[in-house]
Design a protein around this motif. Structure first.
Motif, PDB file in Angstrom:
ATOM      1  N   ARG A  95       0.824  -1.207   0.000  1.00  0.00           N
ATOM      2  CA  ARG A  95       0.000   0.000   0.000  1.00  0.00           C
ATOM      3  C   ARG A  95       0.858   1.257   0.000  1.00  0.00           C
ATOM      4  N   ALA A  96       1.921   1.250   0.809  1.00  0.00           N
ATOM      5  CA  ALA A  96       2.794   2.420   0.870  1.00  0.00           C
ATOM      6  C   ALA A  96       3.502   2.646  -0.462  1.00  0.00           C
ATOM      7  N   LEU A  97       3.956   1.574  -1.093  1.00  0.00           N
ATOM      8  CA  LEU A  97       4.616   1.679  -2.395  1.00  0.00           C
ATOM      9  C   LEU A  97       3.677   2.303  -3.421  1.00  0.00           C
ATOM     10  N   CYS A  98       2.431   1.832  -3.437  1.00  0.00           N
ATOM     11  CA  CYS A  98       1.478   2.334  -4.434  1.00  0.00           C
ATOM     12  C   CYS A  98       1.044   3.758  -4.125  1.00  0.00           C
ATOM     13  N   GLU A  99       0.852   4.069  -2.874  1.00  0.00           N
ATOM     14  CA  GLU A  99       0.488   5.441  -2.522  1.00  0.00           C
ATOM     15  C   GLU A  99       1.585   6.415  -2.937  1.00  0.00           C
ATOM     16  N   PHE A 100       2.827   5.990  -2.797  1.00  0.00           N
ATOM     17  CA  PHE A 100       3.951   6.866  -3.133  1.00  0.00           C
ATOM     18  C   PHE A 100       4.073   7.060  -4.640  1.00  0.00           C
ATOM     19  N   THR A 101       3.842   6.009  -5.407  1.00  0.00           N
ATOM     20  CA  THR A 101       4.160   6.046  -6.839  1.00  0.00           C
ATOM     21  C   THR A 101       2.950   6.180  -7.754  1.00  0.00           C
ATOM     22  N   ALA A 102       1.755   5.796  -7.273  1.00  0.00           N
ATOM     23  CA  ALA A 102       0.617   5.707  -8.187  1.00  0.00           C
ATOM     24  C   ALA A 102      -0.471   6.736  -7.917  1.00  0.00           C
ATOM     25  N   LYS A 103      -0.364   7.501  -6.849  1.00  0.00           N
ATOM     26  CA  LYS A 103      -1.367   8.541  -6.613  1.00  0.00           C
ATOM     27  C   LYS A 103      -1.144   9.686  -7.590  1.00  0.00           C
ATOM     28  N   GLN A 104      -2.229  10.226  -8.115  1.00  0.00           N
ATOM     29  CA  GLN A 104      -2.113  11.309  -9.080  1.00  0.00           C
ATOM     30  C   GLN A 104      -3.365  12.171  -9.033  1.00  0.00           C
ATOM     31  N   HIS A 120      -6.160   1.947  -6.661  1.00  0.00           N
ATOM     32  CA  HIS A 120      -6.629   0.592  -6.336  1.00  0.00           C
ATOM     33  C   HIS A 120      -6.136  -0.432  -7.362  1.00  0.00           C
ATOM     34  N   TRP A 121      -6.151  -0.056  -8.652  1.00  0.00           N
ATOM     35  CA  TRP A 121      -5.635  -0.975  -9.671  1.00  0.00           C
ATOM     36  C   TRP A 121      -4.140  -1.233  -9.458  1.00  0.00           C
ATOM     37  N   ALA A 122      -3.404  -0.214  -9.093  1.00  0.00           N
ATOM     38  CA  ALA A 122      -1.969  -0.410  -8.853  1.00  0.00           C
ATOM     39  C   ALA A 122      -1.753  -1.428  -7.743  1.00  0.00           C
ATOM     40  N   GLN A 123      -2.551  -1.330  -6.681  1.00  0.00           N
ATOM     41  CA  GLN A 123      -2.394  -2.262  -5.563  1.00  0.00           C
ATOM     42  C   GLN A 123      -2.664  -3.701  -5.994  1.00  0.00           C
ATOM     43  N   VAL A 124      -3.787  -3.937  -6.665  1.00  0.00           N
ATOM     44  CA  VAL A 124      -4.131  -5.311  -7.007  1.00  0.00           C
ATOM     45  C   VAL A 124      -3.156  -5.871  -8.037  1.00  0.00           C
ATOM     46  N   ARG A 125      -2.600  -5.026  -8.905  1.00  0.00           N
ATOM     47  CA  ARG A 125      -1.625  -5.508  -9.884  1.00  0.00           C
ATOM     48  C   ARG A 125      -0.301  -5.880  -9.216  1.00  0.00           C
ATOM     49  N   VAL A 126       0.079  -5.134  -8.185  1.00  0.00           N
ATOM     50  CA  VAL A 126       1.289  -5.512  -7.445  1.00  0.00           C
ATOM     51  C   VAL A 126       1.069  -6.851  -6.752  1.00  0.00           C
ATOM     52  N   TYR A 127      -0.115  -7.008  -6.133  1.00  0.00           N
ATOM     53  CA  TYR A 127      -0.413  -8.305  -5.517  1.00  0.00           C
ATOM     54  C   TYR A 127      -0.399  -9.408  -6.576  1.00  0.00           C
ATOM     55  N   HIS A 151       1.416  -9.545  -9.291  1.00  0.00           N
ATOM     56  CA  HIS A 151       2.807  -9.868  -9.599  1.00  0.00           C
ATOM     57  C   HIS A 151       3.413 -10.747  -8.513  1.00  0.00           C
ATOM     58  N   LEU A 152       3.202 -10.357  -7.258  1.00  0.00           N
ATOM     59  CA  LEU A 152       3.798 -11.123  -6.163  1.00  0.00           C
ATOM     60  C   LEU A 152       3.251 -12.546  -6.132  1.00  0.00           C
ATOM     61  N   LEU A 153       1.957 -12.708  -6.462  1.00  0.00           N
ATOM     62  CA  LEU A 153       1.370 -14.047  -6.487  1.00  0.00           C
ATOM     63  C   LEU A 153       1.950 -14.863  -7.632  1.00  0.00           C
ATOM     64  N   CYS A 154       2.077 -14.245  -8.807  1.00  0.00           N
ATOM     65  CA  CYS A 154       2.661 -14.968  -9.947  1.00  0.00           C
ATOM     66  C   CYS A 154       4.072 -15.430  -9.629  1.00  0.00           C
ATOM     67  N   ARG A 155       4.836 -14.565  -9.000  1.00  0.00           N
ATOM     68  CA  ARG A 155       6.210 -14.938  -8.652  1.00  0.00           C
ATOM     69  C   ARG A 155       6.209 -16.057  -7.616  1.00  0.00           C
ATOM     70  N   GLN A 167       4.480 -11.445 -17.113  1.00  0.00           N
ATOM     71  CA  GLN A 167       5.548 -10.594 -17.625  1.00  0.00           C
ATOM     72  C   GLN A 167       5.156  -9.115 -17.570  1.00  0.00           C
ATOM     73  N   GLU A 168       3.894  -8.827 -17.911  1.00  0.00           N
ATOM     74  CA  GLU A 168       3.425  -7.444 -17.871  1.00  0.00           C
ATOM     75  C   GLU A 168       3.366  -6.921 -16.436  1.00  0.00           C
ATOM     76  N   LEU A 169       2.908  -7.787 -15.532  1.00  0.00           N
ATOM     77  CA  LEU A 169       2.848  -7.373 -14.122  1.00  0.00           C
ATOM     78  C   LEU A 169       4.245  -7.142 -13.561  1.00  0.00           C
ATOM     79  N   ALA A 170       5.205  -7.968 -13.973  1.00  0.00           N
ATOM     80  CA  ALA A 170       6.585  -7.786 -13.506  1.00  0.00           C
ATOM     81  C   ALA A 170       7.136  -6.454 -13.995  1.00  0.00           C
ATOM     82  N   ALA A 171       6.785  -6.093 -15.235  1.00  0.00           N
ATOM     83  CA  ALA A 171       7.261  -4.817 -15.769  1.00  0.00           C
ATOM     84  C   ALA A 171       6.654  -3.643 -14.995  1.00  0.00           C
ATOM     85  N   LEU A 172       5.352  -3.738 -14.700  1.00  0.00           N
ATOM     86  CA  LEU A 172       4.698  -2.682 -13.921  1.00  0.00           C
ATOM     87  C   LEU A 172       5.322  -2.583 -12.527  1.00  0.00           C
TER      88      LEU A 172
END
Length: 765
Positions: free
Chosen positions: A8-17, A98-105, A107-111, A142-147
């Motif tokens: 959440r902190a990562l996404c709030e820092f980078t994805a809020k606009q 919210h999309w940034a958060q679920v996409r990070v999750y 990626h972590l699940l895929c890994r 692969q796309e999630l890893a890039a994001l």
């Protein structure tokens, strides 16, 4: 150098606009949010997993978080958000986050599971209707890893600078030296007790006399313990502005920003920092909200270079970058090492610092100044009152759909009035919070929220006030229990109030003590210790320290006027004798005095007697509802070499937290035990204290009253060279149980009659 960050902190820092926009706030209560998540996950299949722990790394970054849910049968990971009102009203920048958060999750699940792709869903659950709005997509690993890499790259330079800052900070704190040549008497003992509490990870109640430098004496050992204990933050909490200023000055004296790279932040209430109080906090209304998140990175970077971010510094940085200073302060709370603010920032039900510490797993040490205020302040934090007149005012200018909902509240309220036992009684305790009233309030707050979705903008002030109070009432009703009373007060045939009145804050505060590495409460009046432990919910292993006073009995002549009673039924007879006593003491040693009374009425009556019987004695008085400039003018009378008596109310602005050393104040008269008024509310409190702790009178009346007395008397001796006199005016001060609550270093003389003269002049020097 590794750096851990929550998803959440990562996404709030980078994805809020975009804009700062407070129109879409989670209007469901915390419990409703939990229940909403449970409803959604309860609708899923038998293999559905909740709170899925996920983690991964990118370079030196360690990213961790918990996904709301994962359905292995559909290979679907979900992020659940609760809301009220129309889904379309949720701003795009919120959904982007919210999309940034679920996409990070994702990626972590895929890994973690070695997946090539995963299905993702944002589930928006409307608390009011129970309806789910689901947004779905399928993403390749692969796309999630890039994001994920893009977000981490944006954060990595900040993380590297934060890690370097942390290393430099801890190295400097490890070598920190006390800022003065030597400790004051008593200050070293306090520092050692606070240090031991932080090293052992315990809470501490520290009673330490005024004048020993408690602020520096408590802050220094916490900063020294910070590197060794891996502390992330220090929260310094004070009841009033002067206490917060002392903390900022103490941090500066310890080298913050110069010798020690310590970021210190002052948090100030929004109404005192808002640049545009006539505008709503949204981009189309306030220029400092427009594009807030787009300009925040530059403002944040600039603020991080300012060692002492007090109110003025925050305003300067915020306006330079055209962002709201108040919300810039909220952002910088995430990156400061030491945060100075009011009690409510950690202990209130919606406390920002507590929420951040819980969410981000911070290891914190909390210092609470003038902690004798904590019981009354905490009770107020978890109490709320609804007034019938306030409901009528809210309904008067409400829009149609809201007015109908408020009328339903009125009917439910009338039902409470009729159904309450003994309907003629002006005060009653209800057995429970009325269910029909809660339903009506829930409906009304939903109607207001729906209206704001349709017609964004500021509400009518009376409607807004009732709306916020109703929301608070609903939140407290969720956790109603023996720690609180639900009471009904009738003020007339059409006017009544219904309150949820907290009497024991312990169940609410205990999790906050438990979360922190250590919490130190310090004050000159924390006796008896079990009173505070019981009511505040401190841990069983809380340590107790009673710091020896550096002052001697020869510095302070303490007299008890046993021939005077200040009980309510005796007050008329006490007026003349008190006026004579004040005049006699003033004649024996002219100088500056404070005289404290239990109420403004009592104060005015004694002052009138003094001016009539002894017009030669200069006197001035505390007025009702004084402004800050008026309070300053009152204190300006207390000059070295000045003469006169300032009349004040015990427990008010001048009963604690003021410093008048030397000849600025040479004596005090305390014409009361400070006992709270005997009334139906306090008698109910007494009954509850008796039932829970077996000490109804002491917990309700004696201890709170005597704390005010000792605080007021403590204004007289502030340094080791001060000399003065204190008169305790009431025969009850001669009782053993009352004497036991006075400072041990006092040598108390009983003066048997109001006409007796005390040889106080020679003892005061």
């Amino acid at each position: 150098m590794s750096y851990a960050v929550a998803v959440r902190a990562l996404c709030e820092f980078t994805a809020k606009q975009g804009d700062l926009d407070l129109r879409f706030t989670p209007s469901p209560t915390a419990q409703e949010g939990i229940n909403g998540h449970a409803v959604v996950t309860g609708r899923r299949g038998p293999n559905y997993r909740t709170e899925v722990a996920l983690e991964g790394s990118w370079g030196e970054l360690q990213v961790r978080g918990r996904a709301d849910g994962y359905d292995p049968d559909q290979n679907l990971i979900e992020e659940i958000k609760t809301h009220r009102g129309k889904f379309d009203a949720i701003p795009d920048n919120h959904r982007h986050l919210h999309w940034a958060q679920v996409r990070v999750y994702g990626h972590l699940l895929c890994r973690q599971l070695g997946l090539e792709r995963v299905n993702l869903a944002l589930v928006y659950y409307d608390i009011g209707s129970g309806r789910e709005t689901v947004l779905r997509e399928t993403q390749e690993a692969q796309e999630l890893a890039a994001l994920f890499g893009q977000l981490c790259e944006r954060f990595s330079s900040w993380a590297a600078s934060e890690a370097a800052h942390r290393a430099a900070r801890d190295a400097a704190l490890g070598a920190l030296r006390f800022p003065h040549a030597e400790f004051r008497p008593g200050q070293r003992q306090l520092a050692e007790d606070v240090y031991r509490a932080n090293i052992s990870g315990r809470c501490l109640l520290a009673q330490a006399p005024t004048g020993i430098g408690k602020t520096v004496g408590s802050l220094f050992p916490v900063l020294r313990a910070m590197p060794q204990q891996g502390l992330d933050k220090v929260f310094f909490l004070a009841a009033k502005t002067p206490g917060r200023r002392l903390a900022l000055d103490a941090a500066a004296s310890l080298g913050a920003g110069a010798a020690v790279p310590l970021r210190v932040l002052e948090l100030t209430a929004r109404d005192k920092t808002c640049e545009h109080p006539d505008k709503a906090c949204q981009g189309d209304a306030c220029p400092l909200a427009k594009g807030f998140y787009d300009r925040l990175p530059a403002a944040r970077a600039a603020a991080a270079q300012v060692a002492l971010l007090d109110r003025d510094a925050l305003r300067e940085v915020g306006l330079a970058h055209e962002v709201c200073p108040y919300y810039l302060g909220s952002e910088m709370a995430r990156w400061a090492d030491m945060v100075v603010g009011d009690y409510n920032y950690y202990f209130d039900g919606s406390a920002m610092l507590y929420a951040l510490a819980l969410e981000r797993g911070w290891n914190t040490s909390v210092l609470v100044d003038e902690a004798h205020n904590m019981v009354s302040r905490a009770r107020a934090m978890y109490s709320v009152e609804l007034e019938r007149g306030q409901l009528r005012a809210a309904r008067a200018n409400a829009p149609g759909v809201v007015k109908k909902a408020l009328e339903r509240v009125g009917r439910a309220w009338s039902g409470v009035d009729k159904e309450a036992p003994l309907p003629v009684a002006p005060y009653q305790v209800l057995p429970e919070v009325p269910a029909k009233l809660l339903d009506a309030l829930q409906n009304a707050t939903s109607a207001v929220n729906d209206f704001l979705v349709e017609v964004p903008g500021p509400l009518d002030p009376e409607l807004q006030r009732f709306h916020f109070d109703a929301l608070a009432f609903l939140r407290l009703a969720e956790s109603f229990g023996e720690h609180s009373l639900c009471d009904l007060v009738r003020a007339g045939p059409r006017d009544s109030s219904i309150s949820i009145r907290n009497v024991v804050p312990a169940p609410f505060l205990a999790p906050r003590f438990a979360l922190a590495h250590s919490v130190t409460l310090f004050s000159a009046t924390l006796s008896p210790w079990h009173y505070f432990c019981d009511l505040l919910g401190m841990p069983p292993d809380t340590a107790w320290a009673d710091v020896a006073s550096p002052f001697s009995a020869s510095q302070l002549a303490v007299h008890v006027a046993t021939g005077i009673s200040t009980r309510y039924q005796h007050r008329a007879a006490s007026l003349g004798p008190i006026a004579d006593l004040v005049a006699r003491q003033y004649a024996e040693r002219p100088g500056n005095y404070l005289a404290f009374f239990s109420s403004f009425d009592y104060l005015e009556q004694v002052l009138e007697q003094l001016q009539t019987r002894h017009p030669e004695v200069p006197a001035w008085r505390q007025e009702r509802r004084m402004s800050e400039p008026e309070r300053a003018a009152f204190l300006e009378h207390f000059t070295p070499g000045g003469r006169g008596v300032g009349f004040a109310v015990l427990g008010g602005s001048f009963g604690e937290g003021i410093d008048l050393p030397g000849e600025r104040l040479i004596g005090a008269f305390v014409a009361t035990l400070g006992l709270p008024q005997v009334n139906p509310v306090n008698e109910q409190l007494r009954a509850r204290m008796q039932a829970m702790f077996g000490a109804g009178y002491d917990y309700t009346y004696l201890y709170p009253g005597m704390q005010k007395v000792v605080q007021a008397a403590g204004r007289v001796i502030r340094t080791e060279t001060d000399r003065g006199v204190v008169w305790l005016i009431d025969d009850r001060f001669g009782r053993p149980e009352v004497r036991a609550l006075l400072p041990a270093w006092w040598d108390v003389d009983a003066v048997p009659s109001a006409s007796s003269r005390a040889a106080s002049g020679s003892r005061c020097g």
